[in-house]
Design a protein around this motif. Structure first.
Motif, PDB file in Angstrom:
ATOM      1  N   ALA A  32       0.725  -1.215   0.091  1.00 61.30           N
ATOM      2  CA  ALA A  32      -0.058   0.050  -0.094  1.00 61.30           C
ATOM      3  C   ALA A  32       0.923   1.301   0.150  1.00 61.30           C
ATOM      4  CB  ALA A  32      -0.990  -0.056   1.058  1.00 61.30           C
ATOM      5  N   GLY A  33       0.300   2.289  -0.638  1.00 58.05           N
ATOM      6  CA  GLY A  33       1.039   3.538  -0.623  1.00 58.05           C
ATOM      7  C   GLY A  33       2.300   3.632  -1.674  1.00 58.05           C
ATOM      8  N   LEU A  34       2.775   4.848  -1.701  1.00 60.24           N
ATOM      9  CA  LEU A  34       4.012   4.901  -2.795  1.00 60.24           C
ATOM     10  C   LEU A  34       5.258   4.261  -1.898  1.00 60.24           C
ATOM     11  CD1 LEU A  34       3.412   8.684  -3.418  1.00 60.24           C
ATOM     12  CD2 LEU A  34       2.747   6.741  -5.021  1.00 60.24           C
ATOM     13  N   PHE A  35       5.875   3.785  -2.705  1.00 60.65           N
ATOM     14  CA  PHE A  35       7.328   3.218  -2.391  1.00 60.65           C
ATOM     15  C   PHE A  35       8.383   4.550  -2.015  1.00 60.65           C
ATOM     16  CE2 PHE A  35       5.600  -0.393  -3.560  1.00 60.65           C
ATOM     17  CZ  PHE A  35       5.737  -0.923  -4.908  1.00 60.65           C
ATOM     18  N   HIS A  36       8.588   4.424  -0.632  1.00 62.79           N
ATOM     19  CA  HIS A  36       9.242   5.609  -0.237  1.00 62.79           C
ATOM     20  C   HIS A  36      10.804   5.430  -0.085  1.00 62.79           C
ATOM     21  CE1 HIS A  36       9.041   3.155   3.485  1.00 62.79           C
ATOM     22  NE2 HIS A  36      10.055   3.942   3.975  1.00 62.79           N
ATOM     23  N   VAL A  37      11.194   4.030  -0.580  1.00 60.46           N
ATOM     24  CA  VAL A  37      12.585   3.769  -0.506  1.00 60.46           C
ATOM     25  C   VAL A  37      13.168   3.226  -1.862  1.00 60.46           C
ATOM     26  CG1 VAL A  37      12.855   2.923   1.958  1.00 60.46           C
ATOM     27  CG2 VAL A  37      12.075   1.661   0.396  1.00 60.46           C
ATOM     28  N   PRO A  96       3.199 -14.084   3.232  1.00 61.43           N
ATOM     29  CA  PRO A  96       1.709 -14.272   3.836  1.00 61.43           C
ATOM     30  C   PRO A  96       1.535 -12.828   4.630  1.00 61.43           C
ATOM     31  CG  PRO A  96       2.723 -16.404   4.535  1.00 61.43           C
ATOM     32  CD  PRO A  96       3.692 -15.343   3.927  1.00 61.43           C
ATOM     33  N   ALA A  97       2.386 -12.480   5.217  1.00 63.86           N
ATOM     34  CA  ALA A  97       2.000 -11.137   5.951  1.00 63.86           C
ATOM     35  C   ALA A  97       1.552  -9.930   5.141  1.00 63.86           C
ATOM     36  CB  ALA A  97       3.044 -10.669   6.928  1.00 63.86           C
ATOM     37  N   ILE A  98       2.059  -9.846   3.832  1.00 64.54           N
ATOM     38  CA  ILE A  98       2.006  -8.810   2.865  1.00 64.54           C
ATOM     39  C   ILE A  98       1.057  -9.544   1.843  1.00 64.54           C
ATOM     40  CG2 ILE A  98       3.933  -7.283   3.334  1.00 64.54           C
ATOM     41  CD1 ILE A  98       5.349  -8.746   0.750  1.00 64.54           C
ATOM     42  N   ASN A  99       0.208 -10.420   2.206  1.00 62.83           N
ATOM     43  CA  ASN A  99      -0.737 -11.034   1.139  1.00 62.83           C
ATOM     44  C   ASN A  99      -0.249 -11.373  -0.118  1.00 62.83           C
ATOM     45  OD1 ASN A  99      -2.844 -10.373   2.830  1.00 62.83           O
ATOM     46  ND2 ASN A  99      -2.859  -8.246   2.253  1.00 62.83           N
ATOM     47  N   ILE A 100       1.023 -12.139  -0.173  1.00 65.96           N
ATOM     48  CA  ILE A 100       1.677 -12.563  -1.313  1.00 65.96           C
ATOM     49  C   ILE A 100       1.679 -14.143  -1.143  1.00 65.96           C
ATOM     50  CG2 ILE A 100       3.725 -13.020  -2.752  1.00 65.96           C
ATOM     51  CD1 ILE A 100       4.194 -10.064  -2.451  1.00 65.96           C
ATOM     52  N   PRO A 101       1.002 -15.028  -1.947  1.00 70.45           N
ATOM     53  CA  PRO A 101       1.041 -16.347  -1.723  1.00 70.45           C
ATOM     54  C   PRO A 101       2.405 -16.985  -1.676  1.00 70.45           C
ATOM     55  CG  PRO A 101      -0.074 -15.926  -3.770  1.00 70.45           C
ATOM     56  CD  PRO A 101       0.416 -14.649  -3.015  1.00 70.45           C
ATOM     57  N   LEU A 102       2.525 -18.049  -1.106  1.00 76.57           N
ATOM     58  CA  LEU A 102       3.928 -18.723  -1.318  1.00 76.57           C
ATOM     59  C   LEU A 102       3.871 -19.331  -2.511  1.00 76.57           C
ATOM     60  CD1 LEU A 102       4.201 -20.313   2.449  1.00 76.57           C
ATOM     61  CD2 LEU A 102       5.492 -17.978   1.417  1.00 76.57           C
ATOM     62  N   PRO A 103       4.965 -19.496  -3.233  1.00 76.43           N
ATOM     63  CA  PRO A 103       5.184 -20.170  -4.459  1.00 76.43           C
ATOM     64  C   PRO A 103       4.596 -21.418  -4.577  1.00 76.43           C
ATOM     65  CG  PRO A 103       7.240 -19.228  -4.096  1.00 76.43           C
ATOM     66  CD  PRO A 103       6.318 -19.022  -2.960  1.00 76.43           C
ATOM     67  N   GLN A 104       3.727 -21.794  -5.171  1.00 75.16           N
ATOM     68  CA  GLN A 104       2.904 -22.975  -5.646  1.00 75.16           C
ATOM     69  C   GLN A 104       2.378 -23.660  -4.032  1.00 75.16           C
ATOM     70  OE1 GLN A 104       5.950 -25.638  -7.153  1.00 75.16           O
ATOM     71  NE2 GLN A 104       5.812 -24.714  -9.116  1.00 75.16           N
ATOM     72  N   GLY A 105       2.218 -22.715  -2.974  1.00 71.12           N
ATOM     73  CA  GLY A 105       1.612 -23.001  -1.896  1.00 71.12           C
ATOM     74  C   GLY A 105       2.613 -23.776  -0.844  1.00 71.12           C
ATOM     75  N   LYS A 106       3.881 -23.560  -1.175  1.00 71.50           N
ATOM     76  CA  LYS A 106       4.717 -24.342  -0.620  1.00 71.50           C
ATOM     77  C   LYS A 106       5.775 -23.481   0.091  1.00 71.50           C
ATOM     78  CE  LYS A 106       4.662 -28.545  -3.613  1.00 71.50           C
ATOM     79  NZ  LYS A 106       5.777 -29.321  -4.606  1.00 71.50           N
ATOM     80  N   ARG A 107       6.242 -23.966   1.261  1.00 72.68           N
ATOM     81  CA  ARG A 107       7.608 -23.209   1.938  1.00 72.68           C
ATOM     82  C   ARG A 107       8.717 -22.928   1.024  1.00 72.68           C
ATOM     83  NH1 ARG A 107       6.776 -22.406   7.309  1.00 72.68           N
ATOM     84  NH2 ARG A 107       9.208 -22.162   7.476  1.00 72.68           N
ATOM     85  N   ILE A 108       9.113 -21.910   1.233  1.00 76.62           N
ATOM     86  CA  ILE A 108      10.437 -21.531   0.454  1.00 76.62           C
ATOM     87  C   ILE A 108      11.700 -22.005   1.161  1.00 76.62           C
ATOM     88  CG2 ILE A 108      11.696 -19.359  -0.073  1.00 76.62           C
ATOM     89  CD1 ILE A 108       9.390 -17.536   0.338  1.00 76.62           C
ATOM     90  N   ARG A 109      12.168 -22.626   0.150  1.00 80.42           N
ATOM     91  CA  ARG A 109      13.715 -23.518   0.263  1.00 80.42           C
ATOM     92  C   ARG A 109      14.469 -22.736  -0.588  1.00 80.42           C
ATOM     93  NH1 ARG A 109      12.653 -27.541   4.175  1.00 80.42           N
ATOM     94  NH2 ARG A 109      10.459 -28.054   4.306  1.00 80.42           N
ATOM     95  N   LEU A 110      15.193 -21.736  -0.168  1.00 84.39           N
ATOM     96  CA  LEU A 110      16.311 -21.128  -1.045  1.00 84.39           C
ATOM     97  C   LEU A 110      17.495 -22.187  -0.917  1.00 84.39           C
ATOM     98  CD1 LEU A 110      16.074 -17.418   0.156  1.00 84.39           C
ATOM     99  CD2 LEU A 110      15.129 -18.306  -2.298  1.00 84.39           C
ATOM    100  N   ARG A 111      18.130 -22.245  -2.239  1.00 87.37           N
ATOM    101  CA  ARG A 111      19.298 -23.159  -2.388  1.00 87.37           C
ATOM    102  C   ARG A 111      20.575 -22.254  -2.250  1.00 87.37           C
ATOM    103  NH1 ARG A 111      17.619 -25.842  -7.789  1.00 87.37           N
ATOM    104  NH2 ARG A 111      17.344 -23.561  -7.886  1.00 87.37           N
ATOM    105  N   ALA A 112      21.779 -22.823  -1.838  1.00 88.07           N
ATOM    106  CA  ALA A 112      23.180 -22.143  -1.784  1.00 88.07           C
ATOM    107  C   ALA A 112      23.628 -21.606  -3.115  1.00 88.07           C
ATOM    108  CB  ALA A 112      24.151 -23.305  -1.187  1.00 88.07           C
ATOM    109  N   SER A 113      23.029 -22.153  -4.158  1.00 85.94           N
ATOM    110  CA  SER A 113      23.546 -21.737  -5.737  1.00 85.94           C
ATOM    111  C   SER A 113      22.607 -20.391  -5.691  1.00 85.94           C
ATOM    112  CB  SER A 113      23.484 -22.826  -6.631  1.00 85.94           C
ATOM    113  OG  SER A 113      22.108 -23.453  -6.724  1.00 85.94           O
ATOM    114  N   ASP A 114      21.454 -20.449  -5.295  1.00 88.20           N
ATOM    115  CA  ASP A 114      20.591 -19.078  -5.712  1.00 88.20           C
ATOM    116  C   ASP A 114      21.384 -17.845  -5.256  1.00 88.20           C
ATOM    117  OD1 ASP A 114      18.407 -20.833  -6.341  1.00 88.20           O
ATOM    118  OD2 ASP A 114      17.462 -20.814  -4.544  1.00 88.20           O
ATOM    119  N   GLN A 115      20.964 -16.871  -6.294  1.00 87.07           N
ATOM    120  CA  GLN A 115      21.583 -15.729  -6.297  1.00 87.07           C
ATOM    121  C   GLN A 115      20.912 -14.453  -5.675  1.00 87.07           C
ATOM    122  OE1 GLN A 115      22.906 -15.015 -10.381  1.00 87.07           O
ATOM    123  NE2 GLN A 115      24.897 -15.936  -9.930  1.00 87.07           N
ATOM    124  N   ILE A 116      21.550 -13.559  -5.148  1.00 87.68           N
ATOM    125  CA  ILE A 116      20.786 -12.219  -4.491  1.00 87.68           C
ATOM    126  C   ILE A 116      21.969 -11.481  -5.115  1.00 87.68           C
ATOM    127  CG2 ILE A 116      19.725 -13.280  -2.526  1.00 87.68           C
ATOM    128  CD1 ILE A 116      22.177 -12.388  -0.866  1.00 87.68           C
TER     129      ILE A 116
END
Length: 849
Positions: free
Chosen positions: A635-640, A680-700
Motif C-alpha cells: 500500500a502507498g507509494l514506495f518511499h525507499v 503471507p503477511a503482505i498478502n503474497i501467496p507462497l510459490p505453489q503454496g509451499k514453504r520457501i527453500r532457497l538453495r546455496a546456489s541461488d543468487q541475490i
C-alpha cells in the motif's frame, strides 16, 4: 465531522475570503488560482541570435572568464560550429553587447551621488540601487512566480483529533502580517519586503569592501524566497563605505556622521516605496485583477552591529544596548525579565525632544538616556513599518557565530585544556571518529581550530556533547560539567529555534528551555569570573516573540543572504580590474540574473516541446508492461530506493565472504524463515503454496546505497535521507543506522549490515540485514538524565534480523558509547529532534515542556 490532520485556513477578514477546511492531502498553501500557462516564447534565447550563442555567453559568465579567455572560447566555437544555430560572436565585446541588450528584462541599477558634509569638509558618496517597486513588479509579472504569491494574511491550523491547533511558518501566517493587513483599507493587500545589509571584505587584505543590500519578497514561500534563482536573493543596493578620517575619527560626532551617510544612502533605495506605502499602488497582476498594494518593510535581516545602524541605537557600550527593547546594560544576562519595547514613534519623539535642547551637551544627555543617535532614520518614511519591530532574530550571528563561538566554546575549551593533554587528544580523536552524516561538516582537531566558516561552530556545538560527556565528569571537573549542561541546553534552544513550523506548544516549550538555559548560565556566573552580560545572550528574550510575529527563523536568518557574498567576491577577483569595482560587480550581478531568466525560459521551452511530442502516460504504461518482474503490491507509494548495485552473488559466496561475522551465520536458512512469514503477511501467496527453500546456489544482488523518503514530523513535507551500507565508502567502511517500524506501535533502531534484493517466484524483494539496537539498557544513568541523552543497546551480532527495506522509516545518527551502547544524536535535523522528544516521552523520560 473533521478528520485527523485536516487543515483549516482562515484568511484575514479584509480579504473577503471565507474560512475553509481541507483534507490534508488536498491542502494547497496558496489560495490564489494558478494562471493558465501561455505557450512559451519560441525563441527564449533572445536577444541572443541563437541558443548556442546564449549558452556560450552563459558559460563565459558562470566561469568568470576574462576577456582574453572569452575570445579564445569564441574562436574554438567558430572552429567547431555545425548545425543550424547561428554563431556570430567575434569577441567578448559582442557578448557584452548582448547582455546589455537583454538588461531590460530585470530592473537595472541606478547610480546616484550624495553630497555629505561634516564640520567644514564635504564628501561625495556613490550609491547604487534598483527601484524597489519596479523590482517587485518584475516578480509580480513573472508567470513562474505569481501562482506562489500570497497577498492575504492567513491563520492555519491542523486538527489533532480533538481540536484545531494553529501553526506558524511563513511570514504571512504570523501575527505581524495579520496586524499589517488590519491597518490597511478593506481590500488592500500587503506587499512585504525583507531587506538585508552588511559590509563584507572583497579582498583578503580587507582593503576592498562591499556593502550590498539584498531584498526578498515575504509574499513568496520560503522554498522559493530562500532558494537560488528566480524569486530568491536579489542585490538591490550598494551602500558607500565611509573610510576612517584621522582628522575626525576620535570625535563623537563622526559616528553620527557615518550613520547619517548610511541612512541617506538607504533612503535612495527606499525612495520608490515611501509614497506608495502611504497611499498604496494599484497593479494589474497575471490573474487579470487589479490589486491595491501597500508596500512595507516587514523584516530587517542583519547582525547586531548592523541592527544598531538600522535602528540608530548606540550599540554594546550604551546604557540601553538592545535595538528592540529598553533593557539596561547591566541586566542583559537576565532573560527572565521583560522590558518596554522600543517603537519608531517613541524614537522619533525622543530625537525631536533632544533637538529642542539649547546645547549639544543637553542634547546628547537626552539621547544617551535612551541609547539613540541624533540622525533621521530613513525607515521612518515607510508607512506601516516600525524599524524596531522589523529587526529580527539572527540565528547565525546571535547563536552559532556569537553565543557559542565567542563564549560557550571558548570557556569550555579552557576546562578541557585544564584537564590535560590526554583529554584534549581524546576530544580531537572523538571528533575524528564521529560517524559521518550527509550535509554535516566533520571538523578535526577542534581544540586548535580557528573558525573561518560559521557552519563550523554550528557543527561543533552539535557534536561536542557526544565527544565530551564521559571525560568531563561532575566529580573531576564540576565547572566544566556545569558548562557542558549549559551547552546541552543551548543546543536544545537552537533546535527549537530551527523548527520550520511552530505551534503554541513548541513556542511555549522553547521559551521554557530559554529560561532554564538562563538559570544554568547564572550558576556558572556565580562560581567563575566569566561575564555573560552581552546583547547576543539577551536576544534570546526576543527569539520566540519574533517567531510569533514573523514566522520561523529561516524567514530572517542572515545565513541565506551571506551566501551571496561569495558570488560578489568571485566577481571582484575574476571579473574586475580592481578599480571602481562597484559598477563592474553589479554589472556582472545583473547579467547573472538575466542569464538565470533566459535559462529558466529555455527549460520551460524544452519541457513544452517534450510534452508536445510525447504522451508520457502511454510511455509509463508501456514501461510497466515490458517488465518481467512484478511490482510488489504494498500500500502507498514506495518511499525507499536501493542503489549502488553490485554483481550478483550466490548464498554460498556471501556466507563464505562473511564467515567470520556472526551476523551472517546461517544466512540462507534464516532468510527462508523470514520469507515464509513475510510473504503471507503482505498478502503474497507462497510459490505453489509451499514453504520457501532457497538453495546455496541461488543468487541475490547486493546494494550499497539506500534512499529513504519520509514525511517530516515538523513541516509534514517529504524529506530524504541518503544512507550507505558499504565496506568501502571514500576509503572507510560506512554502515548507517536507521529507524525501523517493527509493528504499528513499535519502532527500534538498527544498523544496516547488508542490503540486497532476493527474487522469489515472480516477485523481487528489497531486504536489509540489520543489527538491532533494542536490547534492554537498564536503569537510566544520571548523566543521561542531565544531558537528555537517549541510550540504546545492541543485541549480539548473531541476533541480526531481516527486514523489508520498506519498514525503514528514515536514517539515524548514532554514536558509540562503550562496547554495545549507542547514543542517538537528535540534532541532525528538526525531524530527528521531534521524533526523539516523543521517544523520550514514550520511555518515561522527563522532558522539558
Amino acid at each position: 465531522m473533521f478528520t485527523k490532520d485536516d487543515i483549516k485556513v482562515e484568511h484575514h477578514p479584509n480579504s473577503g475570503i471565507k474560512a475553509k477546511v481541507y483534507a490534508f492531502e488536498d491542502f494547497q498553501r496558496n489560495p490564489m488560482a494558478a494562471t493558465s500557462d501561455p505557450p512559451p516564447n519560441k525563441k527564449p534565447w533572445l536577444p541572443f541570435k541563437s541558443r548556442l550563442e546564449f549558452e556560450v555567453a552563459q558559460i563565459a559568465l558562470e566561469a568568470a572568464l576574462n576577456n582574453d579567455q572569452t575570445d579564445r572560447l569564441i574562436k574554438i566555437c567558430h572552429q567547431c560550429t555545425i548545425g543550424n544555430d547561428k554563431f556570430t560572436f567575434e569577441n567578448h565585446k559582442d557578448i557584452h553587447r548582448k547582455w546589455d541588450a537583454a538588461s531590460q528584462r530585470v530592473t537595472r541599477f541606478t547610480k546616484e551621488v550624495i553630497l555629505m558634509t561634516y564640520e567644514d569638509k564635504s564628501w561625495d558618496f556613490e550609491v547604487y540601487y534598483r527601484d524597489l517597486w519596479e523590482w517587485a513588479a518584475d516578480l509580480l509579472r513573472d508567470p513562474r512566480l505569481f501562482p506562489h504569491l500570497t497577498f492575504d494574511a492567513q491563520r492555519l491550523s491542523k486538527f489533532d483529533g480533538e481540536k484545531f491547533v494553529q501553526f506558524i511558518d511563513e511570514p504571512y501566517t504570523a501575527d505581524a502580517f495579520w496586524d499589517l493587513q488590519s491597518q490597511l483599507p478593506e481590500g488592500a493587500k500587503p506587499l512585504t519586503f525583507i531587506l538585508y545589509a552588511d559590509k563584507t571584505k572583497l579582498s583578503t587584505s580587507g582593503t576592498a569592501k562591499a556593502y550590498p543590500v539584498v531584498a526578498r519578497l515575504a509574499n513568496l514561500p520560503t522554498d522559493i524566497r530562500n532558494g537560488e534563482g528566480i524569486g530568491g536573493c536579489y542585490v538591490v543596493g550598494w551602500l558607500p563605505v565611509v573610510k576612517e578620517d584621522k582628522e575626525f575619527a576620535k570625535k563623537p560626532g563622526w559616528v553620527n556622521f557615518k550613520n547619517k551617510v548610511w541612512h541617506q544612502a538607504f533612503l535612495r533605495i527606499l525612495a520608490s516605496l515611501t509614497s506608495k506605502s502611504k497611499t498604496g499602488q494599484w497593479f494589474e497582476c497575471l490573474d487579470r485583477l487589479s490589486h491595491w498594494f501597500f508596500p512595507s518593510i516587514l523584516i530587517l535581516s542583519a547582525d547586531y552591529e548592523e541592527q544598531c545602524v538600522m535602528s540608530l541605537t548606540r550599540g554594546v557600550r550604551s546604557l540601553w544596548p538592545c535595538p528592540i527593547c529598553l533593557v539596561p546594560r547591566d541586566a542583559l544576562s537576565d532573560v527572565s525579565m521583560r522590558y518596554p519595547l522600543r517603537t519608531s514613534k517613541d524614537s522619533q519623539a525622543i530625537i525631536n525632544l533632544a533637538r529642542t535642547k539649547h546645547t549639544l551637551e543637553e542634547r546628547e544627555k537626552t539621547l544617551k538616556e535612551y541609547g539613540l543617535r541624533d540622525v533621521d532614520n530613513s525607515l521612518w518614511l515607510i508607512q506601516h513599518t516600525d524599524v524596531h519591530r522589523a529587526l529580527s532574530y539572527d540565528k547565525l550571528h546571535f547563536r552559532d557565530g556569537g553565543l557559542f563561538d565567542d563564549h560557550l566554546w571558548v570557556e569550555f575549551q579552557k576546562y578541557l585544556n585544564d584537564l590535560g593533554r590526554d583529554v584534549v587528544s581524546h576530544i580531537d580523536e572523538r571528533f575524528k571518529e564521529f560517524p559521518r552524516w550527509r550535509n554535516q561538516k566533520h571538523p578535526n582537531q577542534v581544540m586548535d581550530i580557528a573558525f573561518t566558516d560559521s557552519s563550523i561552530p554550528e557543527n561543533i556545538s552539535k557534536m561536542i556533547l557526544y565527544a565530551a560527556h564521559d571525560v568531563v565528569t561532575e566529580e573531576d571537573c564540576p565547572l566544566g560539567y556545569l558548562l557542558l549542561r549549559c551547552i546541552c541546553l543551548y543546543i536544545e534552544v537552537d533546535m527549537y529555534a530551527s523548527l520550520e513550523v511552530h505551534t503554541s506548544d513548541t513556542i511555549r516549550e522553547g521559551r521554557n528551555v530559554v529560561q532554564m538555559f538562563s538559570r544554568y548560565i547564572d550558576k556558572t556566573a556565580d562560581i567563575e569570573d566569566k561575564g555573560w552580560n552581552f546583547p547576543k545572550l539577551h536576544m534570546d528574550v526576543h527569539l520566540f516573540d519574533d517567531i510569533e510575529a514573523k514566522g520561523a527563523t529561516r524567514n530572517y536568518n542572515t545565513k541565506p543572504n551571506e551566501k551571496m557574498h561569495g558570488s560578489l567576491k568571485d566577481s571582484y577577483l575574476l571579473q574586475t580590474n580592481f578599480r571602481n569595482v562597484a559598477e563592474q560587480i553589479l554589472r556582472v550581478n545583473h547579467w547573472q540574473l538575466i542569464a538565470e531568466d533566459i535559462h529558466r525560459r529555455l527549460i520551460d521551452f524544452d519541457e513544452y516541446l517534450r510534452l508536445q511530442t510525447q504522451d508520457q502516460f502511454d510511455a509509463a504504461d508501456d514501461a510497466l508492461d515490458a517488465t518481467d518482474v512484478a511490482v510488489i503490491p504494498l500500500a502507498g507509494l514506495f518511499h525507499v530506493k536501493v542503489g549502488s548495485k553490485q554483481p550478483p552473488l550466490t548464498f554460498e559466496s556471501v556466507e563464505n565472504i562473511y564467515r567470520s561475522d556472526d551476523a551472517f551465520s546461517n544466512l540462507r536458512i534464516r532468510l527462508n524463515d523470514f520469507l515464509n512469514d513475510f510473504l503471507p503477511a503482505i498478502n503474497i501467496p507462497l510459490p505453489q503454496g509451499k514453504r520457501i527453500r532457497l538453495r546455496a546456489s541461488d543468487q541475490i544482488t547486493e546494494f550499497r546505497f539506500l534512499k529513504v523518503n519520509y514525511e517530516s514530523m515538523v513541516d509534514w513535507r517529504q524529506h530524504t535521507d541518503y544512507l550507505r551500507c558499504s565496506p568501502q565508502f571514500f576509503g572507510a567502511p560506512r554502515f548507517d543506522c536507521v529507524f525501523i517500524c517493527v509493528t504499528p506501535t513499535k519502532v527500534i533502531f538498527g544498523c544496516l549490515l547488508f542490503l540486497f534484493e532476493c527474487t522469489v517466484g515472480k516477485h523481487t524483494f528489497p531486504l536489509a540485514l540489520v543489527h538491532p539496537y533494542d536490547a534492554p539498557t537498564g536503569i537510566r544513568l544520571r548523566k543521561d538524565k542531565n544531558f537528555n541523552l537517549f541510550r540504546v543497546r545492541a543485541r549480539t551480532r548473531a541476533q541480526s534480523q531481516f527486514f523489508s527495506v520498506r519498514s525503514i522509516i528514515r536514517g539515524a545518527l548514532l554514536v558509540p558509547d562503550g562496547p554495545s551502547d549507542y547514543l542517538v544524536v537528535d540534532t541532525v535535523d528538526t525531524d530527528m529532534f521531534v521524533r526523539m522528544r516523543e521517544m523520550h516521552l514514550e520511555a518515561g523520560h522527563l522532558v522539558r515542556a
